[in-house]
Scaffold this active site. Structure first.
Site, PDB file in Angstrom:
ATOM      1  N   HIS A   1       0.879  -1.139   0.051  1.00 53.12           N
ATOM      2  CA  HIS A   1      -0.208  -0.081  -0.023  1.00 53.12           C
ATOM      3  C   HIS A   1       0.887   1.303   0.138  1.00 53.12           C
ATOM      4  O   HIS A   1       0.344   2.231  -0.076  1.00 53.12           O
ATOM      5  CB  HIS A   1      -0.865  -0.031   0.979  1.00 53.12           C
ATOM      6  CG  HIS A   1      -0.419   0.357   2.339  1.00 53.12           C
ATOM      7  ND1 HIS A   1      -0.261  -0.732   3.356  1.00 53.12           N
ATOM      8  CD2 HIS A   1      -0.083   1.247   2.865  1.00 53.12           C
ATOM      9  CE1 HIS A   1       0.259  -0.005   4.532  1.00 53.12           C
ATOM     10  NE2 HIS A   1       0.257   1.060   4.322  1.00 53.12           N
TER      11      HIS A   1
ATOM     12  N   ASP B   1      -0.051  -7.767   1.774  1.00 55.75           N
ATOM     13  CA  ASP B   1       0.360  -6.291   1.525  1.00 55.75           C
ATOM     14  C   ASP B   1       1.891  -6.253   1.558  1.00 55.75           C
ATOM     15  O   ASP B   1       2.408  -5.207   2.393  1.00 55.75           O
ATOM     16  CB  ASP B   1      -0.258  -5.635   3.018  1.00 55.75           C
ATOM     17  CG  ASP B   1      -0.135  -3.887   2.840  1.00 55.75           C
ATOM     18  OD1 ASP B   1       0.226  -3.386   1.634  1.00 55.75           O
ATOM     19  OD2 ASP B   1      -0.394  -3.455   3.952  1.00 55.75           O
TER      20      ASP B   1
ATOM     21  N   SER C   1       4.558   2.352   8.083  1.00 54.53           N
ATOM     22  CA  SER C   1       4.236   1.200   6.950  1.00 54.53           C
ATOM     23  C   SER C   1       5.466   0.868   6.262  1.00 54.53           C
ATOM     24  O   SER C   1       6.035   1.566   5.875  1.00 54.53           O
ATOM     25  CB  SER C   1       3.068   1.560   6.059  1.00 54.53           C
ATOM     26  OG  SER C   1       1.529   1.631   6.646  1.00 54.53           O
TER      27      SER C   1
END
Lengths: 197, 310
Positions: A52, A81, A153
Protein backbone atom coordinates in the site's frame (compact mmCIF):
# COMPACT_ATOMS: atom_id res chain seq x y z
CA UNK A 1 2.66 -17.12 48.69
CA UNK A 2 5.85 -16.46 46.75
CA UNK A 3 7.24 -13.00 46.29
CA UNK A 4 9.40 -11.80 43.44
CA UNK A 5 12.04 -9.19 44.29
CA UNK A 6 12.12 -5.84 42.48
CA UNK A 7 14.73 -5.27 39.76
CA UNK A 8 17.75 -3.02 39.92
CA UNK A 9 17.48 0.01 37.62
CA UNK A 10 18.48 -0.47 33.97
CA UNK A 11 20.43 1.82 31.67
CA UNK A 12 18.54 0.99 28.52
CA UNK A 13 18.71 4.42 26.89
CA UNK A 14 22.14 3.80 25.36
CA UNK A 15 21.07 0.39 24.07
CA UNK A 16 18.02 1.82 22.31
CA UNK A 17 20.06 4.54 20.61
CA UNK A 18 22.51 1.88 19.36
CA UNK A 19 19.55 0.02 17.93
CA UNK A 20 18.35 3.20 16.21
CA UNK A 21 21.72 3.93 14.61
CA UNK A 22 21.90 0.35 13.30
CA UNK A 23 18.39 0.59 11.82
CA UNK A 24 19.11 3.98 10.24
CA UNK A 25 21.47 2.26 7.77
CA UNK A 26 19.00 -0.42 6.72
CA UNK A 27 15.65 1.40 6.64
CA UNK A 28 14.87 3.51 3.59
CA UNK A 29 12.31 6.25 3.09
CA UNK A 30 9.96 5.66 0.17
CA UNK A 31 8.32 8.48 -1.78
CA UNK A 32 5.56 7.56 -4.17
CA UNK A 33 2.39 9.15 -5.58
CA UNK A 34 0.38 7.27 -2.96
CA UNK A 35 2.33 8.78 -0.10
CA UNK A 36 5.13 6.35 0.58
CA UNK A 37 6.42 5.06 3.87
CA UNK A 38 9.39 3.03 5.01
CA UNK A 39 11.23 0.09 3.46
CA UNK A 40 13.83 -2.46 4.53
CA UNK A 41 17.00 -3.33 2.62
CA UNK A 42 16.73 -7.08 1.99
CA UNK A 43 20.05 -7.84 0.38
CA UNK A 44 21.97 -6.25 -2.42
CA UNK A 45 19.65 -4.13 -4.58
CA UNK A 46 16.43 -5.34 -2.97
CA UNK A 47 14.03 -3.43 -0.74
CA UNK A 48 10.88 -4.77 0.93
CA UNK A 49 7.94 -2.54 1.82
CA UNK A 50 4.16 -2.61 2.09
CA UNK A 51 2.16 -2.91 -1.13
CA UNK A 52 0.00 0.00 0.00
CA UNK A 53 3.05 2.30 0.10
CA UNK A 54 3.75 2.02 -3.62
CA UNK A 55 1.80 1.85 -6.87
CA UNK A 56 2.55 -0.47 -9.75
CA UNK A 57 4.17 1.32 -12.70
CA UNK A 58 4.33 4.64 -10.87
CA UNK A 59 7.59 6.56 -10.41
CA UNK A 60 9.26 5.78 -7.10
CA UNK A 61 12.20 7.23 -5.27
CA UNK A 62 13.82 6.03 -2.10
CA UNK A 63 16.14 7.85 0.21
CA UNK A 64 18.79 6.07 2.21
CA UNK A 65 21.85 7.50 3.97
CA UNK A 66 21.01 10.91 2.52
CA UNK A 67 21.08 9.68 -1.08
CA UNK A 68 18.08 9.50 -3.37
CA UNK A 69 17.70 6.51 -5.70
CA UNK A 70 15.08 5.87 -8.30
CA UNK A 71 13.65 2.37 -8.12
CA UNK A 72 10.93 0.18 -9.58
CA UNK A 73 8.62 -2.35 -8.05
CA UNK A 74 9.14 -5.93 -9.19
CA UNK A 75 6.69 -8.05 -7.21
CA UNK A 76 3.57 -7.71 -5.12
CA UNK A 77 1.85 -9.98 -2.63
CA UNK A 78 -1.39 -8.16 -2.06
CA UNK A 79 -2.75 -10.81 0.33
CA UNK A 80 0.18 -10.01 2.63
CA UNK A 81 0.35 -6.30 1.68
CA UNK A 82 3.98 -6.72 0.59
CA UNK A 83 5.98 -5.29 -2.29
CA UNK A 84 9.53 -6.00 -3.46
CA UNK A 85 11.51 -3.16 -5.04
CA UNK A 86 14.65 -3.40 -7.15
CA UNK A 87 17.18 -0.67 -6.46
CA UNK A 88 20.56 -1.79 -7.88
CA UNK A 89 22.52 1.02 -6.27
CA UNK A 90 21.20 0.47 -2.76
CA UNK A 91 23.23 -1.43 -0.21
CA UNK A 92 23.19 -1.67 3.54
CA UNK A 93 23.29 -4.12 6.42
CA UNK A 94 20.69 -6.89 6.23
CA UNK A 95 18.65 -7.66 9.33
CA UNK A 96 18.73 -11.13 10.82
CA UNK A 97 15.28 -12.71 10.95
CA UNK A 98 13.51 -13.69 14.13
CA UNK A 99 11.61 -16.99 14.04
CA UNK A 100 7.97 -16.10 14.92
CA UNK A 101 7.62 -19.38 16.83
CA UNK A 102 10.14 -18.14 19.40
CA UNK A 103 8.32 -14.87 20.10
CA UNK A 104 6.99 -14.43 23.61
CA UNK A 105 4.29 -11.93 24.68
CA UNK A 106 5.80 -9.14 26.76
CA UNK A 107 9.13 -9.00 24.89
CA UNK A 108 10.35 -5.55 24.01
CA UNK A 109 9.88 -4.62 20.37
CA UNK A 110 10.90 -1.51 18.43
CA UNK A 111 9.40 0.07 15.35
CA UNK A 112 11.51 2.20 13.05
CA UNK A 113 10.15 4.40 10.31
CA UNK A 114 8.99 7.85 9.37
CA UNK A 115 5.69 8.34 11.26
CA UNK A 116 3.73 11.43 10.18
CA UNK A 117 6.69 12.69 8.19
CA UNK A 118 9.17 12.48 11.07
CA UNK A 119 12.12 10.74 9.45
CA UNK A 120 14.00 7.95 11.22
CA UNK A 121 11.91 7.71 14.38
CA UNK A 122 12.11 4.83 16.88
CA UNK A 123 9.17 3.65 18.98
CA UNK A 124 9.26 1.10 21.81
CA UNK A 125 6.56 -1.28 22.91
CA UNK A 126 5.85 -4.85 23.93
CA UNK A 127 4.92 -7.86 21.89
CA UNK A 128 1.20 -8.41 22.39
CA UNK A 129 0.68 -11.73 20.65
CA UNK A 130 0.99 -13.76 17.46
CA UNK A 131 -2.19 -14.23 15.42
CA UNK A 132 -2.14 -17.57 13.63
CA UNK A 133 -3.97 -18.84 10.60
CA UNK A 134 -6.81 -20.97 11.96
CA UNK A 135 -6.38 -23.59 9.26
CA UNK A 136 -2.64 -24.00 8.90
CA UNK A 137 -1.44 -22.67 12.26
CA UNK A 138 1.13 -20.49 10.46
CA UNK A 139 1.83 -17.07 11.97
CA UNK A 140 -0.35 -14.61 10.08
CA UNK A 141 0.14 -11.35 11.98
CA UNK A 142 2.26 -10.08 14.84
CA UNK A 143 0.37 -7.75 17.19
CA UNK A 144 2.40 -5.32 19.27
CA UNK A 145 1.49 -2.78 21.92
CA UNK A 146 3.40 0.00 20.19
CA UNK A 147 2.54 3.45 18.89
CA UNK A 148 2.57 3.46 15.08
CA UNK A 149 1.44 6.14 12.63
CA UNK A 150 1.22 6.49 8.85
CA UNK A 151 4.84 6.50 7.68
CA UNK A 152 5.71 3.46 9.78
CA UNK A 153 4.19 1.26 7.08
CA UNK A 154 6.77 -0.95 5.40
CA UNK A 155 9.28 -0.37 8.18
CA UNK A 156 10.74 -2.97 10.51
CA UNK A 157 9.49 -4.22 13.85
CA UNK A 158 12.60 -5.58 15.59
CA UNK A 159 13.35 -7.28 18.91
CA UNK A 160 15.81 -6.08 21.55
CA UNK A 161 18.68 -7.74 19.66
CA UNK A 162 17.78 -5.94 16.44
CA UNK A 163 16.42 -9.04 14.71
CA UNK A 164 13.52 -8.51 12.34
CA UNK A 165 10.20 -9.59 13.88
CA UNK A 166 8.00 -8.29 11.06
CA UNK A 167 7.06 -5.54 8.65
CA UNK A 168 4.77 -2.92 10.22
CA UNK A 169 1.58 -2.77 8.18
CA UNK A 170 -1.51 -1.71 10.08
CA UNK A 171 -2.91 -0.19 13.23
CA UNK A 172 -5.88 -2.13 14.60
CA UNK A 173 -7.60 -1.03 17.78
CA UNK A 174 -4.51 0.88 18.89
CA UNK A 175 -2.24 -2.12 18.46
CA UNK A 176 0.47 -2.23 15.81
CA UNK A 177 0.13 -5.11 13.37
CA UNK A 178 3.12 -6.49 11.46
CA UNK A 179 3.61 -9.21 8.86
CA UNK A 180 5.84 -11.96 10.32
CA UNK A 181 9.45 -12.04 9.10
CA UNK A 182 8.99 -15.66 7.98
CA UNK A 183 6.12 -14.67 5.66
CA UNK A 184 8.21 -11.83 4.23
CA UNK A 185 11.14 -14.16 3.60
CA UNK A 186 8.80 -16.59 1.83
CA UNK A 187 7.47 -13.82 -0.39
CA UNK A 188 10.95 -12.56 -1.35
CA UNK A 189 12.22 -16.08 -2.11
CA UNK A 190 9.23 -16.80 -4.36
CA UNK A 191 9.54 -13.45 -6.14
CA UNK A 192 13.29 -13.83 -6.80
CA UNK A 193 12.98 -17.45 -8.00
CA UNK A 194 10.16 -16.47 -10.32
CA UNK A 195 12.30 -13.82 -11.95
CA UNK A 196 15.28 -16.15 -12.22
CA UNK A 197 13.19 -18.87 -13.89
CA UNK B 1 23.56 -6.38 17.54
CA UNK B 2 24.11 -8.69 20.48
CA UNK B 3 27.52 -9.75 19.25
CA UNK B 4 29.21 -6.35 19.51
CA UNK B 5 28.56 -5.98 23.21
CA UNK B 6 28.35 -8.61 25.87
CA UNK B 7 25.85 -6.89 28.10
CA UNK B 8 22.82 -5.85 26.13
CA UNK B 9 20.59 -4.57 28.90
CA UNK B 10 17.76 -4.11 26.40
CA UNK B 11 17.81 -7.79 25.52
CA UNK B 12 18.09 -8.65 29.20
CA UNK B 13 15.11 -6.47 30.10
CA UNK B 14 13.18 -7.88 27.15
CA UNK B 15 13.72 -11.46 28.18
CA UNK B 16 12.87 -10.58 31.75
CA UNK B 17 9.58 -9.03 30.60
CA UNK B 18 8.64 -12.01 28.48
CA UNK B 19 9.61 -14.40 31.28
CA UNK B 20 7.38 -12.42 33.66
CA UNK B 21 4.48 -12.72 31.21
CA UNK B 22 5.11 -16.42 30.69
CA UNK B 23 5.17 -17.06 34.43
CA UNK B 24 1.90 -15.25 35.15
CA UNK B 25 0.35 -16.54 31.93
CA UNK B 26 0.31 -19.92 33.67
CA UNK B 27 -2.08 -18.42 36.21
CA UNK B 28 -4.23 -16.44 33.75
CA UNK B 29 -7.42 -17.99 32.40
CA UNK B 30 -10.06 -17.15 29.78
CA UNK B 31 -13.63 -16.90 31.07
CA UNK B 32 -16.42 -17.56 28.56
CA UNK B 33 -19.26 -15.51 30.02
CA UNK B 34 -19.98 -12.85 27.44
CA UNK B 35 -20.55 -12.59 23.72
CA UNK B 36 -17.73 -12.10 21.24
CA UNK B 37 -14.39 -12.39 23.09
CA UNK B 38 -13.83 -14.18 26.40
CA UNK B 39 -12.63 -12.17 29.39
CA UNK B 40 -9.43 -12.68 31.38
CA UNK B 41 -9.21 -13.91 34.97
CA UNK B 42 -6.48 -14.68 37.50
CA UNK B 43 -6.03 -17.82 39.61
CA UNK B 44 -5.94 -15.87 42.86
CA UNK B 45 -5.98 -18.81 45.24
CA UNK B 46 -6.16 -22.53 44.71
CA UNK B 47 -9.50 -23.19 43.02
CA UNK B 48 -10.44 -19.49 43.13
CA UNK B 49 -10.50 -17.20 40.09
CA UNK B 50 -10.85 -13.43 40.26
CA UNK B 51 -11.92 -11.23 37.35
CA UNK B 52 -13.64 -7.92 36.57
CA UNK B 53 -17.36 -8.16 37.27
CA UNK B 54 -18.44 -6.15 34.21
CA UNK B 55 -16.76 -8.62 31.85
CA UNK B 56 -18.45 -11.70 33.35
CA UNK B 57 -21.98 -11.24 32.14
CA UNK B 58 -23.48 -14.47 33.41
CA UNK B 59 -24.06 -15.89 36.87
CA UNK B 60 -24.08 -19.53 37.86
CA UNK B 61 -21.80 -21.92 36.02
CA UNK B 62 -19.48 -20.57 33.33
CA UNK B 63 -16.85 -22.20 31.14
CA UNK B 64 -13.22 -21.37 31.87
CA UNK B 65 -10.27 -22.21 29.64
CA UNK B 66 -7.09 -22.95 31.58
CA UNK B 67 -3.53 -22.20 30.40
CA UNK B 68 -3.18 -25.91 29.61
CA UNK B 69 -6.01 -25.55 27.06
CA UNK B 70 -8.40 -27.62 29.17
CA UNK B 71 -11.94 -26.38 29.75
CA UNK B 72 -13.36 -26.49 33.28
CA UNK B 73 -16.58 -25.26 34.84
CA UNK B 74 -16.43 -22.45 37.37
CA UNK B 75 -19.21 -21.14 39.56
CA UNK B 76 -19.76 -17.42 40.17
CA UNK B 77 -19.52 -17.06 43.96
CA UNK B 78 -20.24 -13.36 44.22
CA UNK B 79 -19.67 -9.88 42.88
CA UNK B 80 -18.82 -6.52 44.35
CA UNK B 81 -20.23 -3.52 42.51
CA UNK B 82 -17.86 -1.07 44.21
CA UNK B 83 -14.60 -2.73 43.21
CA UNK B 84 -16.09 -4.34 40.07
CA UNK B 85 -14.65 -7.68 41.16
CA UNK B 86 -16.16 -11.10 40.64
CA UNK B 87 -15.00 -14.28 42.36
CA UNK B 88 -15.45 -17.72 40.81
CA UNK B 89 -14.86 -21.08 42.37
CA UNK B 90 -13.37 -23.76 40.14
CA UNK B 91 -12.58 -26.89 42.20
CA UNK B 92 -10.82 -28.50 39.24
CA UNK B 93 -8.20 -25.75 39.15
CA UNK B 94 -5.36 -27.31 41.09
CA UNK B 95 -2.55 -24.96 40.05
CA UNK B 96 -1.07 -22.84 42.82
CA UNK B 97 -2.06 -19.18 43.10
CA UNK B 98 -0.24 -16.60 40.99
CA UNK B 99 2.90 -15.32 42.75
CA UNK B 100 2.75 -11.78 44.08
CA UNK B 101 5.07 -8.93 43.18
CA UNK B 102 7.25 -7.10 45.65
CA UNK B 103 5.35 -4.12 47.12
CA UNK B 104 8.03 -1.78 45.74
CA UNK B 105 7.30 -2.97 42.20
CA UNK B 106 4.21 -0.76 41.85
CA UNK B 107 5.51 2.72 42.50
CA UNK B 108 4.74 5.61 40.16
CA UNK B 109 7.03 5.16 37.17
CA UNK B 110 7.53 1.40 37.66
CA UNK B 111 7.54 -0.74 34.52
CA UNK B 112 4.44 -2.94 34.46
CA UNK B 113 2.72 -5.33 32.06
CA UNK B 114 -0.98 -5.98 31.66
CA UNK B 115 -1.53 -9.64 30.83
CA UNK B 116 -4.68 -11.10 29.37
CA UNK B 117 -6.01 -14.31 27.90
CA UNK B 118 -8.87 -13.27 25.63
CA UNK B 119 -9.01 -16.73 24.05
CA UNK B 120 -6.37 -19.43 23.74
CA UNK B 121 -3.21 -17.37 23.88
CA UNK B 122 -1.71 -14.92 26.32
CA UNK B 123 -1.42 -11.26 25.35
CA UNK B 124 0.51 -8.44 26.98
CA UNK B 125 0.88 -4.68 26.93
CA UNK B 126 3.67 -2.70 28.50
CA UNK B 127 3.81 0.64 30.28
CA UNK B 128 4.31 2.37 33.59
CA UNK B 129 2.31 3.12 36.72
CA UNK B 130 1.30 6.73 36.15
CA UNK B 131 -0.42 7.47 39.45
CA UNK B 132 -1.16 5.83 42.77
CA UNK B 133 -4.49 7.23 43.96
CA UNK B 134 -5.62 6.90 47.58
CA UNK B 135 -9.29 7.06 48.44
CA UNK B 136 -10.73 6.74 44.94
CA UNK B 137 -14.48 7.38 44.82
CA UNK B 138 -16.02 5.04 42.28
CA UNK B 139 -19.01 5.83 40.08
CA UNK B 140 -21.35 3.97 42.44
CA UNK B 141 -20.28 6.16 45.35
CA UNK B 142 -18.17 3.56 47.12
CA UNK B 143 -14.70 4.45 48.28
CA UNK B 144 -11.77 2.36 47.06
CA UNK B 145 -8.72 2.51 49.29
CA UNK B 146 -6.28 2.57 46.41
CA UNK B 147 -6.31 2.51 42.61
CA UNK B 148 -3.31 2.48 40.27
CA UNK B 149 -3.64 4.59 37.13
CA UNK B 150 -1.59 3.12 34.29
CA UNK B 151 0.06 4.44 31.18
CA UNK B 152 -0.38 1.45 28.88
CA UNK B 153 -2.63 0.25 26.11
CA UNK B 154 -6.09 -1.08 26.93
CA UNK B 155 -7.07 -3.94 24.61
CA UNK B 156 -9.87 -6.50 24.39
CA UNK B 157 -9.55 -8.75 27.41
CA UNK B 158 -7.64 -6.19 29.51
CA UNK B 159 -10.16 -5.98 32.37
CA UNK B 160 -9.94 -8.86 34.81
CA UNK B 161 -6.43 -9.83 33.80
CA UNK B 162 -3.40 -9.45 36.07
CA UNK B 163 -1.18 -6.37 36.24
CA UNK B 164 2.33 -7.69 36.73
CA UNK B 165 5.69 -6.19 37.63
CA UNK B 166 8.52 -6.13 35.10
CA UNK B 167 10.36 -8.38 37.54
CA UNK B 168 7.42 -10.79 37.68
CA UNK B 169 4.60 -11.33 40.13
CA UNK B 170 1.07 -10.01 40.31
CA UNK B 171 0.46 -6.42 41.43
CA UNK B 172 -3.31 -6.40 41.04
CA UNK B 173 -6.29 -6.80 38.73
CA UNK B 174 -6.61 -4.64 35.61
CA UNK B 175 -9.82 -2.74 34.98
CA UNK B 176 -10.69 -0.13 32.38
CA UNK B 177 -14.08 0.67 33.95
CA UNK B 178 -12.85 2.85 36.85
CA UNK B 179 -11.34 5.64 34.82
CA UNK B 180 -13.76 6.05 31.90
CA UNK B 181 -12.03 3.46 29.74
CA UNK B 182 -8.53 4.49 30.80
CA UNK B 183 -6.13 1.89 32.11
CA UNK B 184 -6.30 1.28 35.85
CA UNK B 185 -5.71 -1.56 38.28
CA UNK B 186 -6.83 -2.52 41.76
CA UNK B 187 -3.83 -3.51 43.88
CA UNK B 188 -3.85 -6.91 45.59
CA UNK B 189 -4.21 -5.21 48.99
CA UNK B 190 -7.66 -3.99 47.90
CA UNK B 191 -8.60 -7.23 46.12
CA UNK B 192 -7.76 -9.61 49.00
CA UNK B 193 -10.36 -8.43 51.56
CA UNK B 194 -13.06 -8.39 48.86
CA UNK B 195 -12.18 -11.96 47.86
CA UNK B 196 -12.25 -13.03 51.53
CA UNK B 197 -15.68 -11.54 52.09
CA UNK B 198 -17.17 -12.84 48.84
CA UNK B 199 -15.92 -16.36 49.61
CA UNK B 200 -17.35 -16.39 53.13
CA UNK B 201 -20.54 -14.36 52.60
CA UNK B 202 -21.27 -14.38 48.86
CA UNK B 203 -21.66 -10.60 48.83
CA UNK B 204 -20.02 -7.52 50.30
CA UNK B 205 -21.57 -6.11 53.43
CA UNK B 206 -22.73 -2.55 52.78
CA UNK B 207 -24.13 -0.86 55.87
CA UNK B 208 -27.32 0.89 54.79
CA UNK B 209 -29.64 3.19 56.73
CA UNK B 210 -32.13 4.23 54.02
CA UNK B 211 -31.91 8.00 53.74
CA UNK B 212 -31.45 10.37 50.82
CA UNK B 213 -29.61 13.54 51.82
CA UNK B 214 -28.64 16.91 50.38
CA UNK B 215 -25.94 19.26 51.73
CA UNK B 216 -27.10 22.57 53.21
CA UNK B 217 -25.39 25.53 54.88
CA UNK B 218 -26.61 26.50 58.35
CA UNK B 219 -27.05 30.16 59.29
CA UNK B 220 -24.55 31.72 61.69
CA UNK B 221 -27.30 32.17 64.30
CA UNK B 222 -27.97 28.41 64.30
CA UNK B 223 -24.26 27.63 64.53
CA UNK B 224 -23.80 29.97 67.51
CA UNK B 225 -26.95 28.88 69.35
CA UNK B 226 -25.95 25.22 69.17
CA UNK B 227 -22.24 25.83 69.60
CA UNK B 228 -21.37 23.91 66.41
CA UNK B 229 -17.86 23.56 65.03
CA UNK B 230 -18.99 23.89 61.39
CA UNK B 231 -21.83 25.39 59.36
CA UNK B 232 -22.54 22.43 57.02
CA UNK B 233 -25.22 19.76 57.44
CA UNK B 234 -27.17 17.18 55.45
CA UNK B 235 -30.92 17.58 55.11
CA UNK B 236 -32.93 14.35 54.86
CA UNK B 237 -34.87 14.53 51.60
CA UNK B 238 -36.06 10.93 51.37
CA UNK B 239 -36.56 8.11 53.79
CA UNK B 240 -36.91 4.42 52.97
CA UNK B 241 -39.84 3.01 54.91
CA UNK B 242 -38.95 0.45 57.51
CA UNK B 243 -35.17 0.84 57.04
CA UNK B 244 -32.73 1.69 59.83
CA UNK B 245 -33.08 5.49 59.81
CA UNK B 246 -36.87 5.30 59.70
CA UNK B 247 -36.89 2.73 62.49
CA UNK B 248 -34.65 4.98 64.60
CA UNK B 249 -37.14 7.85 64.32
CA UNK B 250 -35.41 10.05 61.73
CA UNK B 251 -37.95 12.29 59.97
CA UNK B 252 -38.02 13.98 56.58
CA UNK B 253 -36.48 17.44 56.89
CA UNK B 254 -34.16 16.50 59.78
CA UNK B 255 -30.72 18.09 59.59
CA UNK B 256 -27.91 15.56 60.13
CA UNK B 257 -25.06 17.51 61.71
CA UNK B 258 -22.62 14.85 62.86
CA UNK B 259 -22.18 11.10 63.14
CA UNK B 260 -20.21 9.72 66.09
CA UNK B 261 -18.94 13.26 66.67
CA UNK B 262 -17.63 13.67 63.10
CA UNK B 263 -19.15 16.61 61.21
CA UNK B 264 -21.17 15.94 58.04
CA UNK B 265 -20.71 18.44 55.21
CA UNK B 266 -21.07 16.24 52.12
CA UNK B 267 -23.06 13.05 51.40
CA UNK B 268 -19.71 11.24 51.05
CA UNK B 269 -19.00 12.00 54.74
CA UNK B 270 -22.04 9.93 55.64
CA UNK B 271 -20.93 7.11 53.31
CA UNK B 272 -17.50 7.10 54.94
CA UNK B 273 -19.05 6.97 58.41
CA UNK B 274 -21.28 4.07 57.33
CA UNK B 275 -18.45 2.05 55.83
CA UNK B 276 -16.66 2.24 59.19
CA UNK B 277 -19.52 0.57 61.07
CA UNK B 278 -18.70 -2.98 62.07
CA UNK B 279 -21.21 -5.78 61.80
CA UNK B 280 -23.98 -5.36 64.36
CA UNK B 281 -22.60 -1.93 65.31
CA UNK B 282 -24.47 1.35 65.42
CA UNK B 283 -24.07 5.07 64.70
CA UNK B 284 -24.82 7.99 66.99
CA UNK B 285 -26.25 10.72 64.82
CA UNK B 286 -26.63 14.34 65.96
CA UNK B 287 -29.82 15.68 64.42
CA UNK B 288 -31.21 19.22 64.40
CA UNK B 289 -35.00 19.12 64.36
CA UNK B 290 -37.01 22.34 64.66
CA UNK B 291 -33.85 24.09 65.82
CA UNK B 292 -33.38 21.64 68.69
CA UNK B 293 -30.51 19.09 68.71
CA UNK B 294 -31.31 15.42 69.26
CA UNK B 295 -29.12 12.36 69.60
CA UNK B 296 -30.36 9.34 67.64
CA UNK B 297 -28.88 5.84 67.56
CA UNK B 298 -29.15 4.15 64.17
CA UNK B 299 -28.34 0.48 63.57
CA UNK B 300 -27.39 0.13 59.89
CA UNK B 301 -28.55 -2.96 58.04
CA UNK B 302 -26.67 -4.92 55.47
CA UNK B 303 -27.63 -4.18 51.92
CA UNK B 304 -26.93 -6.88 49.35
CA UNK B 305 -26.17 -4.74 46.34
CA UNK B 306 -24.03 -1.66 46.71
CA UNK B 307 -25.33 1.74 45.70
CA UNK B 308 -24.78 5.44 46.20
CA UNK B 309 -27.71 6.26 48.48
CA UNK B 310 -26.91 5.93 52.16
Amino acid sequence: MTTVPAVPPYGIGSDASRLASMLRRTVVEIRSPVGGGAGIIWGRGLVVTNAHCVRRDAPLTIEVNGETHSVKSVAFACDHDLALLRAPSVAGPVLELRDPDTLRPGELVFAYGHPLGVSHALAMGALHGVVRDERTGDPRYIAADIRLAPGNSGGPLVDADGKLVGVNSMIVGGLGVAIPASAVQGFVTRAVNLRAA
Amino acid sequence: MASDNDTNTLAELSSQLSAAVEQIGEHTVAIHARRRIPSSGVIWREGVIVSASHTVRRDGDVRVKLPSGDDVVAHVVGRDAATDLVVLRAPEVKSPPAPRADVNAARVGSFVLAVGRPGRTVTASFGIVSADVDGWRSGSGARLDRVLRLDLAVYDGFSGGPLIAASGGVIGIDNSAFARGGAAALPASVVDPVVDELLTRGHIRRPFIGVGVHPVALGSAVVERNDLSHDGALVVVSLAEGEAADAAGILLGDLLIAVDGRPLARPSDLLDALSGVSEGGSLRATVLRGGVPHEVTIEPRDRDRGGAAA
